[in-house]
Design an enzyme around this catalytic site. Structure first.
Site, mmCIF file in Angstrom:
data_model
loop_
_atom_site.group_PDB
_atom_site.id
_atom_site.type_symbol
_atom_site.label_atom_id
_atom_site.label_comp_id
_atom_site.label_asym_id
_atom_site.label_seq_id
_atom_site.Cartn_x
_atom_site.Cartn_y
_atom_site.Cartn_z
ATOM 1 N N GLU A 33 11.657 -0.695 9.594
ATOM 2 C CA GLU A 33 10.214 -1.161 10.187
ATOM 3 C C GLU A 33 9.151 -1.807 8.883
ATOM 4 O OE1 GLU A 33 6.730 2.296 11.750
ATOM 5 O OE2 GLU A 33 7.181 2.409 9.780
ATOM 6 N N HIS A 35 6.327 -3.458 7.199
ATOM 7 C CA HIS A 35 4.896 -2.853 6.255
ATOM 8 C C HIS A 35 4.826 -3.670 5.653
ATOM 9 C CE1 HIS A 35 6.798 1.062 6.564
ATOM 10 N NE2 HIS A 35 6.046 1.856 6.090
ATOM 11 N N ASP A 44 9.604 3.605 4.744
ATOM 12 C CA ASP A 44 9.371 4.939 4.934
ATOM 13 C C ASP A 44 11.055 5.432 4.790
ATOM 14 O OD1 ASP A 44 7.098 4.381 6.566
ATOM 15 O OD2 ASP A 44 8.234 4.666 8.111
ATOM 16 N N HIS A 119 8.996 8.623 8.348
ATOM 17 C CA HIS A 119 7.918 8.014 9.771
ATOM 18 C C HIS A 119 7.601 8.665 10.730
ATOM 19 C CE1 HIS A 119 8.081 4.513 12.599
ATOM 20 N NE2 HIS A 119 9.198 5.327 12.679
ATOM 21 N N GLU A 121 6.914 8.688 13.719
ATOM 22 C CA GLU A 121 7.125 8.367 14.976
ATOM 23 C C GLU A 121 8.185 9.538 15.565
ATOM 24 O OE1 GLU A 121 5.990 5.641 13.574
ATOM 25 O OE2 GLU A 121 5.516 4.904 14.754
ATOM 26 N N HIS A 174 -0.871 3.327 7.159
ATOM 27 C CA HIS A 174 0.302 2.521 7.528
ATOM 28 C C HIS A 174 0.670 1.166 6.365
ATOM 29 C CE1 HIS A 174 4.222 0.789 9.592
ATOM 30 N NE2 HIS A 174 4.082 -0.361 9.129
ATOM 31 N N GLU A 179 0.962 4.571 1.006
ATOM 32 C CA GLU A 179 2.791 3.669 0.578
ATOM 33 C C GLU A 179 2.632 2.944 -0.692
ATOM 34 O OE1 GLU A 179 5.031 4.793 5.013
ATOM 35 O OE2 GLU A 179 3.203 3.290 4.932
HETATM 36 ZN ZN ZN Z 1 5.034 3.955 6.115
HETATM 37 MN MN MN Z 2 6.277 4.455 9.585
#
Ligand code: ZN
Ligand code: MN
Length: 257
Positions: A33, A35, A44, A119, A121, A174, A179
């Site tokens: 995904e 970032h 992630d 993650h 989701e 995010h 992170e």
């Molecule tokens: Zn992430």
């Molecule tokens: Mn994520």
């Protein structure tokens, strides 16, 4: 050869750890995904794997291979599916993968499994997979599974140090300070500090809409600025979160010598 990693053990070594000492098996789950321009697509998955390894060191556990693909990125938590590289699974596929892996580990004798999600989701699809696996093995099986999102373990004290001006909440974190700081600790070569964008925080309405509206999301893919990320914050968070998760694992499970 890494004694914590399931993929590096022989079947003979693995059998001993599982059958003789009931080793805890940790399954890191991430995503592929976007970032932002400064972090890699695998963030992630990389962070959940790193956290799982730090916990495994503290509980004499084994880390199974990472789930490197995750459920579809949502605009308000991961930027959404319109970014090139964000490559996702249908919810059913993720649930079935988790179901199969948990059931397989249990079939071989694992009784203590920890699913470490990185993650957002993923969470209900992982939950569904775990639930179906428990149904598959039957109520009399000794299998127990813990599922967690690592960020839920941060203490107020640590968040206070990482966000001296107040914690804005996980929704906008995010590719932001948490992170980026943790990546600076675990994977410094993969962070491009010079490319951190300075967008304003995203401002979403309190509903979702489908098809998704890419214009809701900052063009960089970063939902709030990562400019305040530092290595020191990354070390602080990584150490605390590994200690706290290990404490929860020790509370719920038997730790082998
Ligand atoms: Zn992430
Ligand atoms: Mn994520």
């Amino acid at each position: 050869m890494h004694p914590l990693l399931m993929s590096c053990l022989s079947w003979v070594e693995y059998r001993e750890r599982i059958r003789d000492s009931q080793a805890i098996v940790l399954i890191p789950c991430g995503a592929l995904e976007q970032h932002g321009p400064h972090l890699p697509l695998g963030t992630d998955a990389l962070l959940s794997a790193a956290v799982a390894q730090s916990v495994a060191e503290r509980v004499n556990g084994i880390v199974a291979p990472t789930f490197s693909y995750g459920y579809k990125s949502q605009p308000k938590s991961g930027g959404g599916q319109h970014f090139p590289g964000t490559t996702s699974l249908d919810g059913h596929s993720l649930s079935q993968m988790m179901r199969d892996v948990v059931r397989e580990l249990a079939r071989q004798g694992a009784t203590q499994i920890v699913v470490v999600d990185g993650h957002y989701e993923n969470q209900w699809f992982l939950t569904e997979g775990i639930d179906l696996a428990l149904r598959d093995v039957g109520g009399s099986a000794p299998l127990r599974v813990m599922r967690l999102e690592y960020w839920d373990f941060f203490t107020e004290a640590v968040l206070g140090k990482v966000f001296p001006d107040g914690f804005p909440g996980y929704a906008l974190e995010h590719a932001a300070v948490i992170e980026t700081s943790m990546m600076l600790h675990y994977y410094p070569d993969l962070v491009r500090l010079d490319l951190i964008p300075d967008d304003k925080p995203a401002d979403f309405p309190p509903y979702d809409i489908f098809p998704a509206r890419p214009e809701w999301v900052p063009a960089s893919g970063v939902l709030s600025s990562a400019k305040a990320a530092t290595l020191e914050k990354g070390i602080l968070m990584a150490e605390q979160v590994a200690e706290s998760i290990a404490a929860a694992v020790k509370h719920e499970f038997q730790i082998s010598a």
